[in-house]
Write a protein that holds these residues in place. Structure first.
Motif, mmCIF file in Angstrom:
data_model
loop_
_atom_site.group_PDB
_atom_site.id
_atom_site.type_symbol
_atom_site.label_atom_id
_atom_site.label_comp_id
_atom_site.label_asym_id
_atom_site.label_seq_id
_atom_site.Cartn_x
_atom_site.Cartn_y
_atom_site.Cartn_z
ATOM 1 N N CYS A 72 0.683 -15.575 6.513
ATOM 2 C CA CYS A 72 -0.617 -15.616 6.113
ATOM 3 C C CYS A 72 -1.433 -14.231 6.206
ATOM 4 O O CYS A 72 -2.004 -13.689 5.688
ATOM 5 C CB CYS A 72 -1.338 -16.712 6.908
ATOM 6 S SG CYS A 72 -3.306 -16.675 6.719
ATOM 7 N N TYR A 73 -0.995 -13.729 7.746
ATOM 8 C CA TYR A 73 -1.417 -12.530 8.144
ATOM 9 C C TYR A 73 -0.907 -11.557 7.220
ATOM 10 O O TYR A 73 -1.738 -10.602 6.697
ATOM 11 C CB TYR A 73 -0.957 -12.179 9.534
ATOM 12 C CG TYR A 73 -1.659 -11.107 10.393
ATOM 13 C CD1 TYR A 73 -2.574 -11.370 11.346
ATOM 14 C CD2 TYR A 73 -1.049 -9.703 10.265
ATOM 15 C CE1 TYR A 73 -2.965 -10.428 12.171
ATOM 16 C CE2 TYR A 73 -1.728 -8.599 10.871
ATOM 17 C CZ TYR A 73 -2.574 -9.108 11.923
ATOM 18 O OH TYR A 73 -3.059 -8.043 12.721
ATOM 19 N N ARG A 74 0.382 -11.328 6.709
ATOM 20 C CA ARG A 74 1.122 -10.492 6.086
ATOM 21 C C ARG A 74 0.270 -10.517 4.670
ATOM 22 O O ARG A 74 0.065 -9.223 4.034
ATOM 23 C CB ARG A 74 2.423 -10.645 5.806
ATOM 24 C CG ARG A 74 3.175 -9.770 4.995
ATOM 25 C CD ARG A 74 4.626 -10.348 4.707
ATOM 26 N NE ARG A 74 4.401 -11.559 4.021
ATOM 27 C CZ ARG A 74 5.247 -12.817 4.003
ATOM 28 N NH1 ARG A 74 6.438 -12.668 4.593
ATOM 29 N NH2 ARG A 74 5.196 -13.694 3.033
ATOM 30 N N ASP A 75 -0.026 -11.497 4.084
ATOM 31 C CA ASP A 75 -0.487 -11.757 2.744
ATOM 32 C C ASP A 75 -1.946 -11.831 2.441
ATOM 33 O O ASP A 75 -2.446 -11.450 1.357
ATOM 34 C CB ASP A 75 -0.095 -13.109 2.098
ATOM 35 C CG ASP A 75 1.451 -13.294 2.247
ATOM 36 O OD1 ASP A 75 2.445 -12.235 2.104
ATOM 37 O OD2 ASP A 75 1.962 -14.512 2.208
ATOM 38 N N LYS A 76 -2.844 -11.226 3.448
ATOM 39 C CA LYS A 76 -4.322 -11.325 3.298
ATOM 40 C C LYS A 76 -4.390 -9.729 2.809
ATOM 41 O O LYS A 76 -4.003 -8.780 3.179
ATOM 42 C CB LYS A 76 -4.860 -11.148 4.646
ATOM 43 C CG LYS A 76 -5.106 -12.631 5.338
ATOM 44 C CD LYS A 76 -6.412 -13.062 5.347
ATOM 45 C CE LYS A 76 -6.430 -14.503 5.592
ATOM 46 N NZ LYS A 76 -6.936 -15.213 4.647
ATOM 47 N N LYS A 77 -5.482 -9.814 1.677
ATOM 48 C CA LYS A 77 -5.536 -8.607 0.982
ATOM 49 C C LYS A 77 -7.208 -8.144 1.018
ATOM 50 O O LYS A 77 -8.025 -9.244 0.876
ATOM 51 C CB LYS A 77 -5.240 -8.528 -0.471
ATOM 52 C CG LYS A 77 -3.811 -8.952 -0.577
ATOM 53 C CD LYS A 77 -2.749 -7.727 -0.279
ATOM 54 C CE LYS A 77 -1.414 -8.190 -0.541
ATOM 55 N NZ LYS A 77 -0.366 -7.737 0.363
ATOM 56 N N ASN A 78 -7.305 -7.012 0.993
ATOM 57 C CA ASN A 78 -8.693 -6.708 1.138
ATOM 58 C C ASN A 78 -9.404 -6.340 -0.573
ATOM 59 O O ASN A 78 -8.543 -6.697 -1.426
ATOM 60 C CB ASN A 78 -9.100 -5.151 1.672
ATOM 61 C CG ASN A 78 -8.482 -4.106 1.147
ATOM 62 O OD1 ASN A 78 -7.889 -4.079 -0.186
ATOM 63 N ND2 ASN A 78 -7.947 -3.061 1.826
ATOM 64 N N SER A 79 -10.367 -5.847 -0.931
ATOM 65 C CA SER A 79 -11.061 -5.985 -2.082
ATOM 66 C C SER A 79 -10.348 -4.830 -2.967
ATOM 67 O O SER A 79 -10.344 -5.052 -4.141
ATOM 68 C CB SER A 79 -12.593 -5.733 -2.377
ATOM 69 O OG SER A 79 -12.747 -4.474 -1.455
ATOM 70 N N GLY A 110 -7.141 -4.678 -2.832
ATOM 71 C CA GLY A 110 -5.564 -5.110 -2.817
ATOM 72 C C GLY A 110 -4.523 -4.710 -2.028
ATOM 73 O O GLY A 110 -3.381 -4.871 -2.234
ATOM 74 N N LYS A 111 -5.165 -3.915 -0.948
ATOM 75 C CA LYS A 111 -4.205 -3.573 0.208
ATOM 76 C C LYS A 111 -4.099 -4.404 1.005
ATOM 77 O O LYS A 111 -5.052 -5.308 1.458
ATOM 78 C CB LYS A 111 -4.708 -2.146 0.348
ATOM 79 C CG LYS A 111 -4.448 -1.055 -0.628
ATOM 80 C CD LYS A 111 -4.591 0.191 0.016
ATOM 81 C CE LYS A 111 -4.404 1.146 -1.302
ATOM 82 N NZ LYS A 111 -4.264 2.610 -0.744
ATOM 83 N N GLY A 112 -3.151 -4.302 2.100
ATOM 84 C CA GLY A 112 -3.402 -5.356 3.347
ATOM 85 C C GLY A 112 -4.434 -5.170 4.005
ATOM 86 O O GLY A 112 -5.042 -3.983 4.232
ATOM 87 N N LYS A 113 -5.235 -6.449 4.542
ATOM 88 C CA LYS A 113 -6.239 -6.547 5.125
ATOM 89 C C LYS A 113 -6.041 -6.505 6.481
ATOM 90 O O LYS A 113 -6.978 -6.028 7.457
ATOM 91 C CB LYS A 113 -6.907 -7.679 4.882
ATOM 92 C CG LYS A 113 -8.324 -7.938 5.827
ATOM 93 C CD LYS A 113 -9.059 -9.324 5.067
ATOM 94 C CE LYS A 113 -10.349 -9.289 5.847
ATOM 95 N NZ LYS A 113 -10.948 -10.387 5.193
ATOM 96 N N CYS A 114 -4.893 -6.822 6.932
ATOM 97 C CA CYS A 114 -4.543 -7.113 8.541
ATOM 98 C C CYS A 114 -3.715 -6.179 9.140
ATOM 99 O O CYS A 114 -2.982 -5.748 8.442
ATOM 100 C CB CYS A 114 -3.964 -8.248 8.729
ATOM 101 S SG CYS A 114 -4.922 -9.964 7.882
ATOM 102 N N PRO A 115 -4.044 -5.570 10.357
ATOM 103 C CA PRO A 115 -3.427 -4.444 10.932
ATOM 104 C C PRO A 115 -1.869 -4.791 11.433
ATOM 105 O O PRO A 115 -1.785 -5.849 11.594
ATOM 106 C CB PRO A 115 -4.424 -3.775 12.142
ATOM 107 C CG PRO A 115 -5.096 -4.995 12.283
ATOM 108 C CD PRO A 115 -5.360 -5.974 11.033
ATOM 109 N N CYS A 167 -5.659 -17.070 10.198
ATOM 110 C CA CYS A 167 -4.183 -17.472 10.040
ATOM 111 C C CYS A 167 -3.685 -18.111 11.255
ATOM 112 O O CYS A 167 -2.561 -18.616 11.308
ATOM 113 C CB CYS A 167 -3.450 -16.052 9.846
ATOM 114 S SG CYS A 167 -3.702 -15.157 8.331
ATOM 115 N N LYS A 168 -4.461 -18.045 12.496
ATOM 116 C CA LYS A 168 -3.775 -18.830 13.619
ATOM 117 C C LYS A 168 -2.870 -18.139 14.333
ATOM 118 O O LYS A 168 -1.972 -18.679 14.944
ATOM 119 C CB LYS A 168 -3.608 -20.348 13.752
ATOM 120 C CG LYS A 168 -4.877 -20.873 12.818
ATOM 121 C CD LYS A 168 -4.776 -22.235 12.566
ATOM 122 C CE LYS A 168 -5.822 -22.929 11.721
ATOM 123 N NZ LYS A 168 -5.966 -22.368 10.345
ATOM 124 N N CYS A 169 -2.427 -16.711 13.957
ATOM 125 C CA CYS A 169 -1.163 -16.160 14.536
ATOM 126 C C CYS A 169 -1.546 -14.739 14.089
ATOM 127 O O CYS A 169 -2.268 -14.280 13.462
ATOM 128 C CB CYS A 169 0.108 -16.550 13.715
ATOM 129 S SG CYS A 169 0.060 -16.184 12.088
#
Length: 68
Positions: free
Chosen positions: A54-61, A63-68, A38-40
Protein backbone atom coordinates in the motif's frame (compact mmCIF):
# COMPACT_ATOMS: atom_id res chain seq x y z
CA UNK A 1 -14.89 4.82 10.37
CA UNK A 2 -11.25 4.44 9.38
CA UNK A 3 -8.90 2.28 11.40
CA UNK A 4 -5.79 4.00 12.68
CA UNK A 5 -2.79 2.26 14.21
CA UNK A 6 -2.29 2.72 17.94
CA UNK A 7 -1.29 6.24 18.85
CA UNK A 8 2.45 6.51 18.63
CA UNK A 9 2.83 3.69 16.07
CA UNK A 10 3.67 5.93 13.11
CA UNK A 11 5.89 8.50 14.83
CA UNK A 12 8.84 6.22 15.71
CA UNK A 13 8.56 4.24 12.45
CA UNK A 14 8.59 7.44 10.39
CA UNK A 15 11.44 8.89 12.47
CA UNK A 16 13.51 5.83 11.57
CA UNK A 17 12.41 5.97 7.92
CA UNK A 18 13.28 9.68 7.59
CA UNK A 19 16.49 9.66 9.66
CA UNK A 20 18.71 10.20 6.60
CA UNK A 21 16.33 12.46 4.63
CA UNK A 22 17.56 15.83 3.40
CA UNK A 23 14.13 17.41 3.90
CA UNK A 24 13.22 15.71 7.15
CA UNK A 25 10.04 17.70 7.87
CA UNK A 26 8.54 16.90 4.48
CA UNK A 27 9.59 13.25 4.75
CA UNK A 28 7.97 12.93 8.18
CA UNK A 29 4.78 14.62 6.99
CA UNK A 30 4.28 12.31 4.00
CA UNK A 31 5.44 9.24 5.89
CA UNK A 32 2.86 9.82 8.62
CA UNK A 33 0.08 10.34 6.07
CA UNK A 34 1.04 7.10 4.32
CA UNK A 35 1.45 5.22 7.60
CA UNK A 36 -2.02 6.19 8.79
CA UNK A 37 -3.58 5.14 5.50
CA UNK A 38 -1.54 1.94 5.03
CA UNK A 39 -0.98 0.93 8.67
CA UNK A 40 2.67 0.12 7.93
CA UNK A 41 6.04 1.66 7.09
CA UNK A 42 8.85 -0.19 5.27
CA UNK A 43 11.98 -0.84 7.34
CA UNK A 44 15.17 1.09 6.72
CA UNK A 45 15.72 4.64 5.52
CA UNK A 46 15.27 3.93 1.81
CA UNK A 47 13.77 1.26 -0.44
CA UNK A 48 12.28 -1.96 0.98
CA UNK A 49 8.84 -0.77 -0.16
CA UNK A 50 7.78 -4.32 -1.02
CA UNK A 51 7.40 -4.75 2.76
CA UNK A 52 4.29 -2.58 2.50
CA UNK A 53 2.55 -2.68 -0.93
CA UNK A 54 0.00 0.00 0.00
CA UNK A 55 2.82 2.37 0.96
CA UNK A 56 4.71 1.49 -2.24
CA UNK A 57 1.70 2.00 -4.53
CA UNK A 58 0.49 5.41 -3.25
CA UNK A 59 0.94 8.06 -5.95
CA UNK A 60 0.85 11.86 -5.86
CA UNK A 61 -1.08 13.99 -8.35
CA UNK A 62 1.85 13.79 -10.80
CA UNK A 63 1.85 9.97 -10.74
CA UNK A 64 5.07 9.65 -8.75
CA UNK A 65 5.50 7.81 -5.46
CA UNK A 66 3.90 9.72 -2.60
CA UNK A 67 5.49 7.90 0.31
CA UNK A 68 9.17 8.35 1.21
Amino acid sequence: MAYYPKRGFCNPKCADRCAAAGMKDRCLNYCEICCKECKCVPHGTYGNKDDCPCYRDKKNSKGKGKCP
